[in-house]
Design a protein around this motif. Structure first.
Motif, mmCIF file in Angstrom:
data_model
loop_
_atom_site.group_PDB
_atom_site.id
_atom_site.type_symbol
_atom_site.label_atom_id
_atom_site.label_comp_id
_atom_site.label_asym_id
_atom_site.label_seq_id
_atom_site.Cartn_x
_atom_site.Cartn_y
_atom_site.Cartn_z
ATOM 1 N N LEU A 67 0.809 -1.215 0.000
ATOM 2 C CA LEU A 67 0.000 0.000 0.000
ATOM 3 C C LEU A 67 0.846 1.271 0.000
ATOM 4 O O LEU A 67 0.396 2.318 -0.469
ATOM 5 N N THR A 68 2.054 1.219 0.533
ATOM 6 C CA THR A 68 2.912 2.402 0.564
ATOM 7 C C THR A 68 3.475 2.772 -0.806
ATOM 8 O O THR A 68 4.139 3.778 -0.955
ATOM 9 N N ARG A 69 3.221 1.950 -1.810
ATOM 10 C CA ARG A 69 3.666 2.182 -3.196
ATOM 11 C C ARG A 69 5.195 2.298 -3.308
ATOM 12 O O ARG A 69 5.726 3.365 -3.616
ATOM 13 N N PRO A 70 5.906 1.223 -3.096
ATOM 14 C CA PRO A 70 7.356 1.251 -3.337
ATOM 15 C C PRO A 70 7.630 1.429 -4.825
ATOM 16 O O PRO A 70 6.929 0.863 -5.669
ATOM 17 N N GLN A 71 8.645 2.225 -5.135
ATOM 18 C CA GLN A 71 8.955 2.559 -6.525
ATOM 19 C C GLN A 71 10.459 2.563 -6.737
ATOM 20 O O GLN A 71 11.241 2.765 -5.804
ATOM 21 N N TRP A 72 10.828 2.346 -7.983
ATOM 22 C CA TRP A 72 12.217 2.530 -8.384
ATOM 23 C C TRP A 72 12.269 3.713 -9.350
ATOM 24 O O TRP A 72 11.673 3.685 -10.409
ATOM 25 N N LEU A 73 12.974 4.783 -8.927
ATOM 26 C CA LEU A 73 13.055 6.001 -9.728
ATOM 27 C C LEU A 73 14.263 5.943 -10.642
ATOM 28 O O LEU A 73 15.385 5.679 -10.192
#
Length: 332
Positions: A67-73
């Protein structure tokens, strides 16, 4: 670089503790009567064993992480700082279904030709901001000015004849474009209007809308679509007809002249493509430098782990139930 979009959701981690169910004490008198069950005096609420509790917490933690929306930028990408603002107004009236155009050797209707040529035109507009207006009985904003060329091309490709009516509201489409240009500064303000007819709908005359456009420094490039000669077979033989009798070239030329624009006659794809060169001659406008960082969502990984944990919990529950049933039968 790894990033979390909504880290504050991790504060919900102790939530199960707050709602942990309490054991219900047995009452001193009476017992529970259930239909069809002879003896139900003892009702035992079984708590999960230690391994199951750990799996529950693992599943809850994985759900929160998802739910925290982990992302790779990705690395920052600089967007073009110079470009033009172009609004496309496309006619979806009933006459656009006349099949008098040729694309790659095949006879197609006028809207298909526009999608084919203007789709390529949109693809070439690197650095420009594009918007899309669809009009027939009335004019509707399908896409505001944006550098997302792919979305604009998709909206154009999905448009259909008759989607917004059967008539032609040229004046209303111009007025709508002017209103949209009023929201931007330091812009070329170019409207490319493609139609195959004359104004016969809407609540504003084209000349009035063009006069307002000229006052707001909006340049209109009008495009008249349709063949001049079409051979049609009948019981009396082959006859030549003009499928573009409804096209008001005089009005389209006037609208372009009133705003220092240009009128194009598109009898085929080659003539329609001439607009490329004219638009490329426009001086691009400088804008503030913007950057963009590509984002790859990673939420599905912890979500997958939560799913696996739930499957393990379910399997353990089924196994425990089978063992309890087997033990009960043996005791009997």
């Amino acid at each position: 670089m790894f990033s979390i979009a909504w880290p504050w959701l991790l504060l919900l981690l102790p939530l199960p503790w707050l709602f942990k169910s309490k054991k219900v004490a047995k009452s001193s008198g009476g017992h529970l009567q259930l239909p069809g069950i002879a003896d139900a005096e003892n009702v035992v609420t079984a708590s999960p064993d230690k391994p199951s509790r750990k799996l529950y917490w693992i599943m809850w933690l994985c759900l929160l992480c998802s739910l925290t929306r982990p992302q790779w930028l990705g690395e920052p990408i600089e967007l073009p700082s110079e470009g033009r603002d172009l609004m496309l107004a496309v006619d979806l009236s009933g006459s656009m279904q006349i099949q008098d155009m040729v694309v790659e050797g095949k006879t197609v209707d006028r809207l298909t030709l526009i999608k084919h040529v203007i789709g390529d035109f949109i693809e070439r507009r690197n650095g420009d901001r594009l918007g899309l207006i669809l009009f027939a009985d009335h004019a509707y904003l399908q896409a505001p000015l944006t550098q997302d060329r792919r979305s604009v091309a998709k909206f154009l490709a999905d448009s259909e004849i008759g989607l917004v009516g059967k008539q032609t509201a040229i004046g209303e489409s111009i007025a709508l474009a002017v209103r949209r240009f009023d929201t931007v500064n330091d812009s070329n303000r170019v409207l490319i209007l493609l139609t195959d007819g004359s104004n016969n709908a809407g609540n504003i005359e084209p000349e009035v809308a063009a006069r307002i456009a000229a006052e707001r420094n909006v340049t209109i490039y009008t495009v008249g679509v349709g063949a001049e000669v079409l051979e049609r077979r009948s019981i009396f033989g082959t006859e030549k007809v003009n499928p573009s009798l409804d096209l008001d070239e005089t009005q389209l030329q006037k609208l372009a002249d009133m705003t220092n624009g240009h009128y194009f006659r598109a009898r085929n794809s080659e003539e329609l493509a001439q607009i490329y060169q004219k638009i490329d001659e426009l001086e691009p406008v400088s804008r503030d430098q913007l950057t963009y960082r590509p984002k790859n969502e990673l939420f599905y990984w912890p979500l997958l782990l939560a799913l696996l944990a739930s499957l393990v919990i379910s399997l353990r529950g089924q196994i425990t139930m089978l063992n309890n049933t087997k033990t009960t039968k043996e005791d009997k």
